[in-house]
Scaffold this active site. Structure first.
Site, short mmCIF file in Angstrom:
data_model
loop_
_atom_site.label_atom_id
_atom_site.label_comp_id
_atom_site.label_asym_id
_atom_site.label_seq_id
_atom_site.Cartn_x
_atom_site.Cartn_y
_atom_site.Cartn_z
N ASN A 55 0.67 -1.59 0.04
CA ASN A 55 -0.16 0.03 0.12
C ASN A 55 1.17 0.98 0.19
O ASN A 55 1.61 1.41 1.09
CB ASN A 55 -0.60 0.42 1.24
CG ASN A 55 -1.80 1.16 1.57
OD1 ASN A 55 -1.78 2.11 0.71
ND2 ASN A 55 -2.14 1.75 2.47
N LYS A 101 -0.10 4.28 -0.20
CA LYS A 101 -0.70 5.63 0.70
C LYS A 101 -0.62 6.06 -0.61
O LYS A 101 -0.57 6.03 -1.82
CB LYS A 101 0.00 5.63 1.46
CG LYS A 101 -0.39 4.84 2.54
CD LYS A 101 -0.26 4.51 4.35
CE LYS A 101 -0.50 3.25 4.85
NZ LYS A 101 -0.34 3.36 6.00
N HIS A 114 -9.69 1.46 4.66
CA HIS A 114 -7.79 1.20 5.75
C HIS A 114 -8.90 1.74 6.59
O HIS A 114 -9.52 3.23 6.62
CB HIS A 114 -7.59 1.64 4.58
CG HIS A 114 -6.53 1.59 5.02
ND1 HIS A 114 -5.38 3.02 5.96
CD2 HIS A 114 -4.86 0.73 5.05
CE1 HIS A 114 -4.30 2.46 6.44
NE2 HIS A 114 -3.79 1.34 5.95
N GLU A 170 -7.59 5.06 7.82
CA GLU A 170 -6.29 5.98 7.00
C GLU A 170 -8.06 5.81 6.78
O GLU A 170 -8.16 7.56 6.99
CB GLU A 170 -5.52 6.11 6.73
CG GLU A 170 -4.23 5.98 7.39
CD GLU A 170 -2.66 4.97 6.72
OE1 GLU A 170 -3.11 5.57 5.70
OE2 GLU A 170 -2.29 4.89 7.24
N GLU A 215 -5.68 -5.06 10.24
CA GLU A 215 -4.91 -3.85 10.92
C GLU A 215 -4.83 -2.95 11.98
O GLU A 215 -5.67 -2.12 11.85
CB GLU A 215 -4.33 -3.25 9.28
CG GLU A 215 -4.25 -3.42 8.47
CD GLU A 215 -3.70 -2.95 7.46
OE1 GLU A 215 -2.75 -2.35 6.96
OE2 GLU A 215 -3.95 -1.81 6.69
N GLY A 235 2.23 1.96 11.24
CA GLY A 235 3.62 3.09 10.70
C GLY A 235 3.81 4.09 12.01
O GLY A 235 4.89 4.82 12.96
N SER A 289 2.83 -2.00 10.49
CA SER A 289 4.52 -1.97 10.67
C SER A 289 4.91 -3.35 10.16
O SER A 289 6.11 -4.27 11.17
CB SER A 289 4.98 -1.86 11.96
OG SER A 289 4.34 -0.73 12.06
P1 PGA Z 1 2.85 -0.10 7.56
O1 PGA Z 1 1.65 0.01 6.78
O2 PGA Z 1 3.09 -1.08 7.44
O3 PGA Z 1 3.60 1.70 6.81
O4 PGA Z 1 1.90 0.24 9.09
C1 PGA Z 1 0.41 -0.41 6.73
C2 PGA Z 1 -0.74 -0.43 6.21
O5 PGA Z 1 -1.30 0.99 6.31
O6 PGA Z 1 -1.39 -0.45 5.72
#
Ligand code: PGA
Length: 261
Positions: free
Chosen positions: A14, A16, A101, A103, A173, A179, A219
């Site tokens: 992803n 983003k 997601h 976010e 997730e 993140g 992460s």
């Molecule tokens: P990250 O994000 O690997 O940077 O923690 C995962 C995601 O949001 O899909």
């Protein structure tokens, strides 16, 4: 059940709101193609920003790497400024789309209801939705991780018929792991994944649940991907930050593929 239960794992990157300029996206996709394609044990996908979908699809033409949108609307067209319809993603060459997601839920107002609509619209447009669920840190600390993710999963699957269910990919997730560098332990991931698979069985039956791919996200790095994917109910991962560097991403793909040998 043996690790993976015969399900082919997926490693999805992803991107983003990164690498969205066409030239940059092409370069990253080229490297992903070069480094990841040989790891046949895992399916690979990348989700670039909308502006980079066509260049990435072109770069990956003929490769065994799928392209995914990061979100979609549930309507097919109309006055929805800023939104993209599932059919538009499919026409641009996407085979998958991430929906729900955290976010999107936290920053853009996505709800269980809108995620359900998006999931269904994605399937109707011929896309495989990667439906995301996950609890926040306060929810986990209150002992609500299972209840929250179950609610989100039931909502996402709610409007789907039996044939449609078969197209769904799920991603667990935990919001506190995204993140933050704070990955869930393999045991924490497995506990929720097993719960989600049991919920999926209750909703759609044992066969559907046994075939459902449940990715872990939050992460994920080359250092922890293998340990996570060795868990019986972890069928790959959704990778954010570590997907922006092809070498590291390919190591994640290799580590996940290795667990299925
Ligand atoms: P990250 O994000 O690997 O940077 O923690 C995962 C995601 O949001 O899909």
């Amino acid at each position: 059940m043996s690790a993976g239960g015969g399900r082919r794992p997926i490693v999805a990157g992803n991107w983003k709101m990164n690498a969205g300029a066409p030239a940059e996206a092409r370069a990253l996709a080229r490297e992903v193609r070069r480094l990841c394609e040989r790891h046949r044990g895992a399916a690979v996908a990348v989700a670039p920003p909308f502006t980079a979908i066509v260049p990435v699809v072109e770069t990956l033409e003929g490769a065994e790497v799928s392209v995914a949108g990061q979100d979609c609307h549930w309507e097919a067209k109309g006055a929805f400024t800023g939104a993209v319809a599932p059919k538009m993603l499919a026409a641009a060459g996407c085979r998958m789309v991430i929906v729900g997601h955290s976010e999107r839920r936290r920053l853009f107002g996505d709800t269980d209801e809108s995620v359900a609509r998006k999931t269904r619209a994605a399937i109707e447009a011929g896309l495989v939705p990667i439906a995301c669920v996950g609890e926040t840190l306060p929810e986990r600390e209150a002992g609500e991780a299972k209840a929250v993710t179950e609610r989100q999963l039931r909502a996402a699957l709610g409007g789907l018929g039996p044939a449609q269910l078969a197209d769904v990919v799920l991603a667990y997730e935990p919001v506190w792991a995204i993140g933050t560098g704070r990955t869930a332990t393999a045991a924490q991931a497995q506990e929720i994944h097993a719960h989600l698979r049991a919920v999926a069985a209750a909703v759609g039956g044992a066969t559907f649940a046994a075939g459902l791919r449940i990715l872990y996200g939050g992460s994920v790095t080359a250092a922890n991907a293998g340990e996570l994917a060795r868990e019986a109910d972890v069928d790959g991962c959704l990778v954010g930050g570590a997907s922006l560097e092809a070498e590291g991403f390919s190591k994640i793909v290799a580590a996940v593929a290795e667990t299925r040998r």
